[in-house]
Structure formats: C-alpha cells, structure tokens
Design a protein around this motif. Sequence first.
Motif, PDB file in Angstrom:
ATOM      1  N   ASP A  58     -88.152  42.822   6.541  1.00  0.00           N
ATOM      2  CA  ASP A  58     -87.827  42.069   7.752  1.00  0.00           C
ATOM      3  C   ASP A  58     -86.554  41.252   7.509  1.00  0.00           C
ATOM      4  O   ASP A  58     -86.461  40.077   7.881  1.00  0.00           O
ATOM      5  CB  ASP A  58     -89.016  41.174   8.148  1.00  0.00           C
ATOM      6  CG  ASP A  58     -88.832  40.521   9.520  1.00  0.00           C
ATOM      7  OD1 ASP A  58     -88.025  41.026  10.327  1.00  0.00           O
ATOM      8  OD2 ASP A  58     -89.494  39.491   9.771  1.00  0.00           O
ATOM      9  N   VAL A  98     -89.245  30.043   5.363  1.00  0.00           N
ATOM     10  CA  VAL A  98     -90.308  30.853   5.954  1.00  0.00           C
ATOM     11  C   VAL A  98     -91.612  30.507   5.243  1.00  0.00           C
ATOM     12  O   VAL A  98     -91.868  30.993   4.144  1.00  0.00           O
ATOM     13  CB  VAL A  98     -89.982  32.356   5.807  1.00  0.00           C
ATOM     14  CG1 VAL A  98     -90.980  33.197   6.596  1.00  0.00           C
ATOM     15  CG2 VAL A  98     -88.559  32.653   6.238  1.00  0.00           C
ATOM     16  N   HIS A 101     -95.654  32.705   6.029  1.00  0.00           N
ATOM     17  CA  HIS A 101     -96.070  33.897   5.269  1.00  0.00           C
ATOM     18  C   HIS A 101     -95.112  34.139   4.121  1.00  0.00           C
ATOM     19  O   HIS A 101     -94.013  33.591   4.101  1.00  0.00           O
ATOM     20  CB  HIS A 101     -96.093  35.122   6.189  1.00  0.00           C
ATOM     21  CG  HIS A 101     -94.874  35.229   7.064  1.00  0.00           C
ATOM     22  ND1 HIS A 101     -94.849  34.749   8.361  1.00  0.00           N
ATOM     23  CD2 HIS A 101     -93.634  35.722   6.835  1.00  0.00           C
ATOM     24  CE1 HIS A 101     -93.652  34.954   8.887  1.00  0.00           C
ATOM     25  NE2 HIS A 101     -92.888  35.533   7.973  1.00  0.00           N
ATOM     26  N   LYS A 140     -97.590  40.415  15.775  1.00  0.00           N
ATOM     27  CA  LYS A 140     -96.440  40.284  16.686  1.00  0.00           C
ATOM     28  C   LYS A 140     -95.523  41.499  16.601  1.00  0.00           C
ATOM     29  O   LYS A 140     -94.668  41.696  17.460  1.00  0.00           O
ATOM     30  CB  LYS A 140     -95.635  39.037  16.354  1.00  0.00           C
ATOM     31  CG  LYS A 140     -96.505  37.793  16.293  1.00  0.00           C
ATOM     32  CD  LYS A 140     -95.991  36.677  17.163  1.00  0.00           C
ATOM     33  CE  LYS A 140     -96.905  35.484  17.061  1.00  0.00           C
ATOM     34  NZ  LYS A 140     -97.115  34.779  18.311  1.00  0.00           N
ATOM     35  N   PHE A 160     -97.324  38.877  11.356  1.00  0.00           N
ATOM     36  CA  PHE A 160     -96.116  39.698  11.545  1.00  0.00           C
ATOM     37  C   PHE A 160     -96.347  41.038  10.848  1.00  0.00           C
ATOM     38  O   PHE A 160     -97.430  41.603  10.947  1.00  0.00           O
ATOM     39  CB  PHE A 160     -94.874  38.917  11.071  1.00  0.00           C
ATOM     40  CG  PHE A 160     -94.610  37.729  11.972  1.00  0.00           C
ATOM     41  CD1 PHE A 160     -93.823  37.873  13.105  1.00  0.00           C
ATOM     42  CD2 PHE A 160     -95.209  36.496  11.737  1.00  0.00           C
ATOM     43  CE1 PHE A 160     -93.612  36.808  13.978  1.00  0.00           C
ATOM     44  CE2 PHE A 160     -95.010  35.423  12.608  1.00  0.00           C
ATOM     45  CZ  PHE A 160     -94.213  35.579  13.723  1.00  0.00           C
ATOM     46  N   ARG A 194     -84.376  24.877   8.844  1.00  0.00           N
ATOM     47  CA  ARG A 194     -84.909  25.527  10.041  1.00  0.00           C
ATOM     48  C   ARG A 194     -86.225  26.136   9.579  1.00  0.00           C
ATOM     49  O   ARG A 194     -86.271  26.873   8.584  1.00  0.00           O
ATOM     50  CB  ARG A 194     -83.920  26.582  10.529  1.00  0.00           C
ATOM     51  CG  ARG A 194     -84.382  27.376  11.775  1.00  0.00           C
ATOM     52  CD  ARG A 194     -84.972  28.697  11.396  1.00  0.00           C
ATOM     53  NE  ARG A 194     -85.264  29.544  12.545  1.00  0.00           N
ATOM     54  CZ  ARG A 194     -86.010  30.631  12.475  1.00  0.00           C
ATOM     55  NH1 ARG A 194     -86.529  31.017  11.321  1.00  0.00           N
ATOM     56  NH2 ARG A 194     -86.243  31.362  13.539  1.00  0.00           N
ATOM     57  N   ASP A 196     -89.233  28.497  10.049  1.00  0.00           N
ATOM     58  CA  ASP A 196     -89.631  29.709  10.752  1.00  0.00           C
ATOM     59  C   ASP A 196     -91.066  29.598  11.295  1.00  0.00           C
ATOM     60  O   ASP A 196     -91.969  29.170  10.569  1.00  0.00           O
ATOM     61  CB  ASP A 196     -89.553  30.882   9.757  1.00  0.00           C
ATOM     62  CG  ASP A 196     -89.682  32.237  10.415  1.00  0.00           C
ATOM     63  OD1 ASP A 196     -88.844  32.555  11.265  1.00  0.00           O
ATOM     64  OD2 ASP A 196     -90.617  32.989  10.064  1.00  0.00           O
ATOM     65  N   ASP A 323     -82.941  37.312  16.817  1.00  0.00           N
ATOM     66  CA  ASP A 323     -84.095  38.024  17.390  1.00  0.00           C
ATOM     67  C   ASP A 323     -83.875  38.375  18.863  1.00  0.00           C
ATOM     68  O   ASP A 323     -84.711  39.046  19.468  1.00  0.00           O
ATOM     69  CB  ASP A 323     -85.355  37.145  17.338  1.00  0.00           C
ATOM     70  CG  ASP A 323     -85.799  36.831  15.925  1.00  0.00           C
ATOM     71  OD1 ASP A 323     -85.571  37.658  15.027  1.00  0.00           O
ATOM     72  OD2 ASP A 323     -86.391  35.747  15.728  1.00  0.00           O
ATOM     73  N   ARG A 408     -84.151  43.658  18.694  1.00  0.00           N
ATOM     74  CA  ARG A 408     -83.549  42.564  17.927  1.00  0.00           C
ATOM     75  C   ARG A 408     -82.241  43.022  17.263  1.00  0.00           C
ATOM     76  O   ARG A 408     -81.402  42.203  16.923  1.00  0.00           O
ATOM     77  CB  ARG A 408     -84.530  42.053  16.873  1.00  0.00           C
ATOM     78  CG  ARG A 408     -85.864  41.624  17.475  1.00  0.00           C
ATOM     79  CD  ARG A 408     -86.675  40.786  16.526  1.00  0.00           C
ATOM     80  NE  ARG A 408     -87.039  41.506  15.305  1.00  0.00           N
ATOM     81  CZ  ARG A 408     -87.715  40.946  14.309  1.00  0.00           C
ATOM     82  NH1 ARG A 408     -88.090  39.691  14.377  1.00  0.00           N
ATOM     83  NH2 ARG A 408     -88.027  41.654  13.239  1.00  0.00           N
TER      84      ARG A 408
HETATM   85  O1  TEU Z   1     -89.401  34.973  14.623  1.00  0.00           O
HETATM   86  C1  TEU Z   1     -90.572  34.647  15.265  1.00  0.00           C
HETATM   87  C2  TEU Z   1     -90.946  35.464  16.427  1.00  0.00           C
HETATM   88  O2  TEU Z   1     -92.087  35.552  16.761  1.00  0.00           O
HETATM   89  C3  TEU Z   1     -89.958  36.146  17.239  1.00  0.00           C
HETATM   90  O3  TEU Z   1     -88.772  35.678  17.562  1.00  0.00           O
HETATM   91  C4  TEU Z   1     -90.098  37.596  17.192  1.00  0.00           C
HETATM   92  O4  TEU Z   1     -89.021  38.194  16.552  1.00  0.00           O
HETATM   93  C5  TEU Z   1     -90.192  38.089  18.594  1.00  0.00           C
HETATM   94  O5  TEU Z   1     -91.134  37.352  19.272  1.00  0.00           O
HETATM   95  C6  TEU Z   1     -90.611  39.511  18.595  1.00  0.00           C
HETATM   96  O6  TEU Z   1     -90.621  39.982  19.888  1.00  0.00           O
HETATM   97  C7  TEU Z   1     -89.196  34.539  13.323  1.00  0.00           C
HETATM   98  C8  TEU Z   1     -87.860  35.032  12.821  1.00  0.00           C
HETATM   99  O7  TEU Z   1     -86.843  34.455  13.583  1.00  0.00           O
HETATM  100  C9  TEU Z   1     -87.862  36.524  12.842  1.00  0.00           C
HETATM  101  O8  TEU Z   1     -86.623  37.086  12.513  1.00  0.00           O
HETATM  102  C10 TEU Z   1     -88.926  36.991  11.880  1.00  0.00           C
HETATM  103  O9  TEU Z   1     -89.047  38.378  11.928  1.00  0.00           O
HETATM  104  C11 TEU Z   1     -90.281  36.372  12.185  1.00  0.00           C
HETATM  105  O10 TEU Z   1     -90.206  34.965  12.430  1.00  0.00           O
HETATM  106  C12 TEU Z   1     -91.205  36.547  11.017  1.00  0.00           C
HETATM  107  O11 TEU Z   1     -90.777  35.778   9.939  1.00  0.00           O
END
Ligand code: TEU
Length: 553
Positions: A58, A98, A101, A140, A160, A194, A196, A323, A408
């Motif tokens: 990811d 992050v 997870h 998600k 995720f 920031r 996550d 994203d 994304r």
């Molecule tokens: O994103 C969180 C998240 O739920 C979303 O923006 C997601 O990508 C979108 O809802 C999917 O449709 C954060 C990060 O910004 C993202 O890049 C990561 O993949 C995600 O957390 C997991 O760490």
Amino acid sequence: MKDFKKSVVYQIYPKSFKDSNGDGFGDLKGVIEKLDYLKELGIDYIWLTPFYISPQRDNGYDIEDYYNVDCRYGTMEDFELLVKESKSRNIDIILDMVFNHTSTGHEWFKKALAGEKKYKDYYIFRKGKKDIPITNWKSKFGGNAWEYVEALDEYYLHLFDVTQADLNWDNKELREEIYDVVNFWIKKGVKGFRLDVINLISKPSTFEDDNIGDGRRFYTDGHKIHEYLKELNENTFGKYDDIITVGEMSSTSIENCIKYSNPYEKELSMVFNFHHLKVDYKDGEKWSLMDFDFKKLKNIFNNWQRGMIDGNGWNALFWCNHDQPRVNSRFGDVKKFHKESSTMLATAIHLMNGTPYIYQGEEFGMTNPEFNTIEEYRDVESINYYNILKSKGVDEENIMNILKSKSRDNSRTPVQWDDSKNAGFTTGTPWIYAPENYKKINAKNSLNNKESIFYYYKKLISIRKVENTIAYGDFRMLLQNHKQVYAYERKLNDESIIIVNNFYDKECTINLKEEIDFDGKKVELLISNYKCNYDKFENIKLKPYESFAIKLK
Ligand code: TEU
C-alpha cells in the motif's frame, strides 16, 4: 514560532515526487532537489507520506519498521539532510504516522504468528471457525475484514488490506511502543505529525455483526478514542509547543472533530474529514459514477465551517491528496477551462477557516491521467475493486470509466516537472506513468508564466499570511440558494472579505447587495482569476468558473 492558522502545508508523496537516482521511484534526495521550488511557492510545512521500511503493498502505509528509511527512498542521512535543508528555507517537516495497523511483515506480527503471547496481544486476534469470519465487517479495500490463520486457528482483524493488520490500542505496552516511535522522530527535528486513520484505533470490546452497514459504526470514533489521543499527546508531541498534528478522520462527525482539535482538549491541532469529497458518491458508494451534488457540497462546507468555529475546533482544508482524484478533473473542466476551474477551486478552499493543504502538482493544475487499461494501474484498492466489479458482471468499459474517475492512482502519477521524457520525474522507467498532457501542464511552464496557476496559488498563500481576517475571521455563507455559486464572507472586527466562486462552465448573475452592506466601505480586490473591476455589487455577471475575493473596510 509558526502559527498553523497562518500556515499552508504542502503534501509530498515521495514515491511520485522526484527520482534522483534513475530507479523509477521518487526518493528523499529528489525532495531535497525541489526545496527551492517549494520555497518559491511560499509553503510553511511539508507533509511527507510514509518512507519507512515497507513491502509497498500500500505504498508505505504498510510499515514493517517505523525507525528506518526504506532503501528505495534513501537513507537516514538523506532524511536528516532534508530536515536541515528545509529548516534553512523556513520549511518544517510533518511525518505521516500509521498507527492503526502495521504490515504483516512487521517483526511484531511475525512474532505474533509464531505464537508469542506478548505480540499476539499487539494485534486483534480472535478464535473462530474456518470460513466463518468473526463478524461480517468489510475491509475498506474490499472483502471481509478478518483473515484466518490456519496455524493458530484464529482470525486477525484488518480494516484495510489483508497485509495491514490492525493494532490493539487497548494494550498499554503497544501504546508505549508507539510513543517511543513518535519521540524518536521528534528528536530528529520533525515539527509535525499526520496521523493516518487515527479515529479508527479504538475498537469495541466485543465484536458483533453489522446488519445495517459495513461495520464502521462499531470502530469509527470508538469509545476510547479521546482517551487514547490525550495519552498520546501527553507522552509525545504535547510536551512541545512548536509541533503541530493533523488527524485523518474517516467517516467522522463534527462533534468528535471539535473534541479532537479544540486546544483545551489537548488532543490534536486539526483534523481532516472527507464528507465534502463524497458528494459524487451515488448512494454513498465510491465505485459508481455520478455528477457532483453542488447543493450538498455547499451545505457540508457551511455546516463544518460553522460547527468547527462555534466549537473552537480547527479544520484542515483540502481537495486533493494521494487517495483522491485530482479536483480539477473532478469538479472542474480540464478540457475547456483548465486554468479557470483549477484556480476557482483553489480560491474556494483556501480562503475558508482552517489550514490549507496543497497536494503535489495541484499548484500547477495536474489532472487525472485517464488510464485506458488495468495494466496501467498500481493501487491495491483499484485492482481489488476492478476484480470485484468484474465478478459482479460489470463490463470492462464501464469499469475503466469508474477507475478513470475514482482510482487513487489518479493522484499518484509522477509530478510533471517539465516537458522532457517521463515529465522530468525520472531518467529511468517510472513505477507509474505520467499522462501525455505533461508536455503542456508542467511546473516549468507554470513558473515561466506570471499569469499561471502556480502564481495564483502563491498569491493565495500570501493572502493568508497578510490578512488576519482569512486566518482568524468568522465565516458566513452568502447566496445560500444560488445553484452555481459558492460564496462566503469572512469577518474580523470591522473588516470583511467576500469570496465568490462560480462552480460551473456557464455564466451567471449574482447580487451581493442583498446580503452585504457596501455603503461607505472601501473595496479592495485581493485576487481574481479573470480581469475585472468588481466595482459594482448588483447584477454581477460571472464568467465560467470565475472566482474573486474582495476586502471591505
Ligand atoms: O486512508 C484512509 C482511507 O480510508 C481512505 O482515504 C481510503 O483510501 C479510501 O477511503 C478508499 O476509498 C489512509 C491513507 O491515506 C491511505 O493511503 C491508506 O491506504 C490507508 O489509510 C491505510 O493506511
């Protein structure tokens, strides 16, 4: 010390920013190369998305080691140099953490899989029967959120990807490990974090099926979230008054966001929420196509602006990130009104109450790439949904249209620096391709033209620095029922700034006199994307995507 209410943050997704060594992969040295460019733009902070050791399933949001730089991005020396070089240009670094997870490649998870009790409790394992997941919650990124581990005869939770195992914040030892990570990076001189999906860290004590949704209501803004954030604050960044924090809040509420960001609560400086970016989701479903609902967008902005001001919270203002699809392709018209719609959208977001964020390339109008084949996509979520839509029988062309608008990867293509091969991003083969339009839309062209989108952003940034009304003023929506225009007033003491944005490619007329008393006031034009006098306030004709801000005193 910097005042985050007067600051602007620039987001860098290093993998796509600038490659310094020709391996096709952006890196920290590439970021250093472009610091003068960012200084010219006038930003105060760089938010760097994860560059820690990761299998990149990811793109770094799957961390294997929080303490080291992945060799694809460079070395710890490169990072230290980046902090130093940024500082000398009065730019500070915000790191992406992050903590919901880790990657399943993290040594904690490996030890957990080997049956070590201590580490098993760092994650969320539950006894269950094969083929009958613990709950029906959805990941998600598609599929069930529980993964069965044969050797343990247990499931672990992953909100995720299956390689991103959720951490158990109810475990104090785990929380302390996290404080160590944050304190380690504070010592390196970073000035912000920031966090996550931080509002997902507090899970319920018992797990049950969600019969009306995908499970999110059980873990979003969970029951211990405020307690955990206060504790994190107290043990790490809260000890310093020059560190800022922004929490990424998934599917959150105004009420919770006030708590997260009201300074008296001692949790975070500010929050991202995504409600304004779901106005083109048909029935709340991302993987569908729909024109954006402008009325809804206006209402969301109005409610969040009012709610956060009244509750003494603080918003992060943004359209784009790694994203989200590019906003000009999404709510503007990049074919006919590239500059007009890109600058209008910038005005609309930047002059509200909150701290604006610019995502790399946005400042000169980068667009969605319009990839035509699935082979061009890299994002795990996009590829998963491609397969899910296929299995539902949606035809290839439809799927590709959905991805073109929703993936994304739309924002993850290489930054278009100039018109040379691969947009000047790399001398090698880029990990993801740049769209053809880089020959025209690129940073070099924008820098060479004083009328460009770049200089418009530069001006917006400087307005926030000069005008206290933009940084600290109140908010009032104007022309509430207008079908094309989003307008608002910012007010501080006896000064007010009026911001007007035509969100459509058609002309329209507005009357500001009905809502604003102009009598005896001096009017000053702060910024506009068309040449106009703005000297009358009744029956103002707005051109396609016209936008302006005037100050009344
Ligand atoms: O994103 C969180 C998240 O739920 C979303 O923006 C997601 O990508 C979108 O809802 C999917 O449709 C954060 C990060 O910004 C993202 O890049 C990561 O993949 C995600 O957390 C997991 O760490």
